[in-house]
Structures are given as structure tokens and as C-alpha cells.
Design an enzyme around this catalytic site. Structure first.
Site, mmCIF file in Angstrom:
data_model
loop_
_atom_site.group_PDB
_atom_site.id
_atom_site.type_symbol
_atom_site.label_atom_id
_atom_site.label_comp_id
_atom_site.label_asym_id
_atom_site.label_seq_id
_atom_site.Cartn_x
_atom_site.Cartn_y
_atom_site.Cartn_z
ATOM 1 C CE LYS A 77 7.262 42.282 39.037
ATOM 2 N NZ LYS A 77 8.319 41.970 40.028
ATOM 3 C CB SER A 152 10.517 45.361 40.177
ATOM 4 O OG SER A 152 10.281 44.008 40.498
ATOM 5 C CB SER A 176 10.570 43.007 43.511
ATOM 6 O OG SER A 176 11.531 43.835 42.923
HETATM 7 N N1 GLN Z 1 15.192 46.528 43.686
HETATM 8 C C1 GLN Z 1 15.994 45.366 43.445
HETATM 9 C C2 GLN Z 1 16.612 45.454 42.075
HETATM 10 O O1 GLN Z 1 16.492 46.455 41.502
HETATM 11 C C3 GLN Z 1 15.156 44.133 43.595
HETATM 12 C C4 GLN Z 1 14.308 43.860 42.429
HETATM 13 C C5 GLN Z 1 13.474 42.623 42.571
HETATM 14 O O2 GLN Z 1 13.334 42.083 43.667
HETATM 15 N N2 GLN Z 1 12.979 42.155 41.440
HETATM 16 O O3 GLN Z 1 17.199 44.544 41.591
#
Ligand code: GLN
Length: 484
Positions: A77, A152, A176
Site C-alpha cells: 500500500k 482505504s 481499511s
Molecule cells: N473508512 C475509515 C475512514 O475513512 C477507515 C479508514 C482506515 O481504516 N484507514 O477513516
């Protein structure tokens, strides 16, 4: 096809010299060339560098080296530092920044012999649930390219589901890893907070962030967790807890283990097919000898609000460093303030700006006690709910997401709807406990993966993996492939 193999399958073939690391890497690169135009899991990759690493691995293999991941191609990532590779966090603000050092997790994978290649797409600075917030364009779900892969870490999930790599790394601040793993049909593990060093991970919300693996099966998840775990003097929040051999826990012996079913998780917005798949998984666990116990996590309703206060507060502080002076892109101004504002105005996308503004607000004098302090207290209540539940059960079982993958564009105009898609994953980060998502079925029309989430006690990854593996071995879901 070699790119479809799991880590343990590939390692077995490499050990017998049936295949070379170069062939396995080339198979991944060929698959990328064939399908990534449709998926766009990768922001960039360097084929020559990947093959050079593969050749070095082949040399070591022929000289008898036995490192645990020697010759396994793993994609990363775009939020983790890999020396001499680009690092953008899917943002424009980092310009053409290149990492000068390896994250600890990367250093450990390299020491184990893995081939570290490619920068996987994500929501900018890991803020989002669909990978639509990337400055580098959409990633699409390999099961249906009109849909999002989750986020994400959408690129990490899509790349594994599309067999463009053997495994990948992502990060999980509020879901995420688990949410995109569920939506793309792979296994995603968020370890206990402190299990894997965060050194070299660009911080979003430092008290919530964890690095974790995306894999094609549970055994691979156990293997990667074992390699990456452990205390690190460069991350003071990493914990000196011994690292077990996680793969040894995968013995199928789950008879008598207790699984908690939280009554608060049967919410109105839960899709009927998702509910049916999770109900069937619970029945399967009973068949395998586990005992199902109803539990209560009474503060669940406050999790999303609490998360969006704490995560944005921490993000607003962490992202202050991107000012046009230290790294990456710069828009010149007549004085430093103008330079900062112009750089940040041009460099950050809309969601990142929204979070910085929210986070600054909840920390500002006069509001700090009403929001931030309050959220910290609720966070403790949420953690206590879990600790109390774990007095009675070995793990908790829930859906990973309320619905299967949604259409690109469907929620991007409505941040609240987007935030609600993390309803089942967020509490785990607030509590600091481990969670895993694994495939537990498909919707019918269209055919989309459904994820089962298991949550465990702090440093209870062995039980989680044991339970996940027992279910996986009794069901066919993880063997299904997206027909690309
Ligand atoms: N979807 C969540 C957010 O937008 C979690 C994101 C993540 O775990 N990096 O913050």
C-alpha cells in the site's frame, strides 16, 4: 498459474525447485499487464526492480538459503516506506517523494526474502472506504468493475483478489484492511494495536493505525503476521509481547471454543444476503463444535461518532507536517503562511481537507472538552465492553460490512453514508483489539463476495486465526476466483 498460488503453495514449489522466483514474479507482472488496465490496483510498479529482486532470491535459493518468504512477491500500500520507491499516500501533496528508508514491517519482509514491489492505490492518506479519494484515480472491484473495492486499502485487496501478487500489505485505522478484504473476497487481518511496528507507516491516526496482511487464505495471514510482528525500539507503541508461531495454531481444534454474537450488530441497514451468509457461518461454527453465546456491546452506537472525532483530531495534527517545506510538492507564496496555504490548498483532496477541518475544530479551545475529551472517555467504555465480553468468549463474530461492494459514485457525494459503511469495523480499532475478515459467501445477482469478521482479545491472534482457518477449511468460498 503461478500468480494464483498462496504463499505456502509457492514456497513449497520454490523449495522443490519446481519453479523459480523469477517465474513467479513474471507471472504476477504478466497478470498486471493483462488486468490492471481494468482494475487499477497499482499506482506504479517497477518491473525491472522486481525481477532483479527475484533473481537475487533465486541465487540465494540455489545456495541453500531457507528464509521463510524467499522469492515471494508482495505488493505494498502506498502509505508504507520502501527504500528508493515512491511514496505518495495517493496524494498530490507528496509530489515525487521517494522513501529514504524501509518501514520496519518492510525490513522484516525483506529479511525473510520477500520481493517487495509496486505501490498500491488507496484513499488519500487512508481516509475513505472506497478508494475513490485517491489522487491517482479509481480502483475497481475485480468481481464487478462497476463497483468499488472498498477502502482505504482498495488497491491491496483488489491486487490479491485479481492475483496480481501473491499477497499484499495494507493498513487499518477503522476497517481499511477488513472492509476491502470483505468486498474483494480475500483474507484481511488487523493485528492488535502494538503487535506490528508502525515505524515507516505514514500516520493517519496514530492511536488507531495498524499494518496488516491481505492474503488468499488464513495460513498466509498467519505466516505474514509472524514475520512482521514484534517490539521495535523505533515505535514506542509496539509491545514486547512474545511472537508465537501463528501457523502452529491452525490445527482445526475449535471444539468447545466460545464465539460471541453481539446483539447490537443486527442493525436495520444490514443487507439480507449478508445476514443470511453470516447466519450460515455461525451454524457452520456450531457444526464444527464451537459454542455460540449471545453477548452485548452496549456502546456500539457511539463508535462511528467517537471514531470520527478521535481519528480526525489525530489526523489534523499528523498532517500538519505536509506544509510544502519538508517534503514533496510546493506552491510558492510571498511569505511562509501563503506558501503553506497554497501548497495545502492545492495538494490535499476534499476528504482530507474535511478531516483536517473537523479535527482542528474538535481540538480547538472551548470545544476540546466537549468533543475530544468526551470521545476519549467513550472510547474507554467501548474497550471495556469488549474486555467484558472476552471474559465469556474466545472471539466475537459479526458481518465485516453491512452490504456487499457498492457502485462507484454511489456514496461519494454523501460522507455520512460512506462513514456508516464502517459500522462493524471501527470499534475494533478504538478498542485496540485484533480483527480478521474472511470470505463467507456471495450475493447472487451480481455475484459479490461477503465477509465474516472475527474479533479477538488483545494479542489473541492465535485464537482468531485458528477459528478463521477451521471455518475456511470447512467451506469453499476462499477458492472462488473473480473471473477476470
Ligand atoms: N473508512 C475509515 C475512514 O475513512 C477507515 C479508514 C482506515 O481504516 N484507514 O477513516
Amino acid at each position: 498459474m503461478l500468480n494464483q498460488l498462496t504463499i505456502s503453495e509457492l514456497m513449497a514449489k520454490l523449495a522443490k525447485r519446481e519453479v523459480s522466483a523469477r517465474e513467479a514474479t513474471q507471472a504476477c507482472l504478466d497478470q498486471i499487464a493483462r488486468v490492471d488496465g481494468k482494475i487499477h490496483a497499482f499506482i506504479s510498479y517497477n518491473a525491472a526492480d522486481a525481477l532483479a529482486q527475484a533473481d537475487a532470491a533465486d541465487k540465494l535459493i540455489s545456495s541453500g538459503a531457507k528464509n521463510s518468504l524467499l522469492g515471494v512477491p508482495i505488493a505494498i500500500k502506498d502509505v508504507l516506506a520502501v527504500k528508493n520507491q515512491p511514496l505518495n499516500c495517493a496524494s498530490k501533496i507528496l509530489g515525487n517523494f521517494t522513501s529514504t528508508y524501509d518501514a520496519t514491517a518492510i525490513e522484516k519482509l525483506k529479511a525473510a526474502g520477500a520481493i517487495i514491489f509496486g505501490r498500491l492505490n488507496m484513499d488519500e492518506f487512508a481516509m475513505g472506504s472506497s478508494t475513490e479519494n485517491s489522487a491517482f484515480g479509481l480502483t475497481r472491484n475485480p468481481w464487478d468493475v462497476t463497483r468499488i473495492p472498498g477502502g482505504s486499502s482498495g488497491g491491496s485487496a483488489a491486487a490479491v483478489a485479481a492475483d496480481e501478487c501473491i499477497a499484499s500489505l495494507g493498513t487499518d485505522t477503522g476497517g481499511s484492511i477488513r472492509q476491502p478484504a470483505a468486498l474483494c473476497g480475500c483474507v484481511g487481518l488487523k493485528p492488535t494495536y502494538g503487535r506490528i511496528s508502525r515505524y515507516g507507516l505514514v500516520a493517519f491516526a496514530s492511536s488507531l493505525d495498524q499494518i496488516g496482511p491481505f492474503t488468499k487464505d488464513v495460513r498466509d495471514s498467519a505466516i505474514l503476521l509472524g514475520v512482521m510482528s514484534g517490539v521495535d525500539p523505533r515505535d514506542s507503541t509496539s509491545v514486547p509481547e512474545p511472537v508465537p508461531n501463528y501457523a502452529n495454531a491452525l490445527d482445526g481444534k475449535i471444539r468447545g471454543m466460545k464465539l460471541g454474537l453481539p446483539k447490537e450488530y443486527m442493525i436495520g441497514g444490514l443487507d439480507a444476503e449478508v445476514k443470511a451468509a453470516v447466519d450460515a457461518a455461525v451454524k457452520q461454527y456450531e457444526k464444527l463444535g464451537a459454542e455460540i453465546v449471545e453477548i452485548s456491546l452496549p456502546h456500539t452506537d457511539y463508535a462511528v461518532a467517537t471514531y470520527y472525532i478521535i481519528a480526525t483530531a489525530e489526523a489534523s495534527a499528523n498532517l500538519a507536517r505536509f506544509d510544502g517545506i519538508r517534503y514533496g510538492a510546493r506552491v510558492e507564496g510571498n511569505d511562509p503562511i501563503e506558501l503553506y496555504s497554497k501548497t495545502r490548498g492545492a495538494g490535499f483532496g476534499a476528504e482530507v481537507k474535511r478531516r483536517i477541518i473537523l479535527g482542528t475544530y474538535v481540538l480547538s479551545s472551548g470545544y476540546h472538552d466537549a468533543y475530544y475529551l468526551h470521545a476519549q472517555k467513550v472510547r474507554t467504555l467501548i474497550r471495556n465492553d469488549f474486555l467484558k465480553a472476552f471474559e465469556k468468549v474466545d472471539a466475537i463474530v459479526t458481518p465485516t460490512t453491512p452490504t456487499a461492494a457498492f457502485k462507484a459514485g454511489e456514496k461519494s457525494g454523501d460522507p455520512l453514508q460512506m462513514y456508516l459503511s464502517d459500522i462493524f469495523t471501527i470499534s475494533c480499532n478504538l478498542a485496540g483489539i485484533p480483527g480478521i475478515s474472511l470470505p463467507c459467501g456471495f450475493t447472487k445477482n451480481p455475484k459479490l463476495p461477503i465477509g465474516l469478521q472475527l474479533l479477538g482479545q488483545p494479542f489473541g491472534e492465535e485464537s482468531l486465526l485458528k477459528l478463521a482457518h477451521a471455518y475456511e477449511q470447512a467451506t469453499p468460498w476462499h477458492r472462488e476466483k473473480a473471473g477476470l
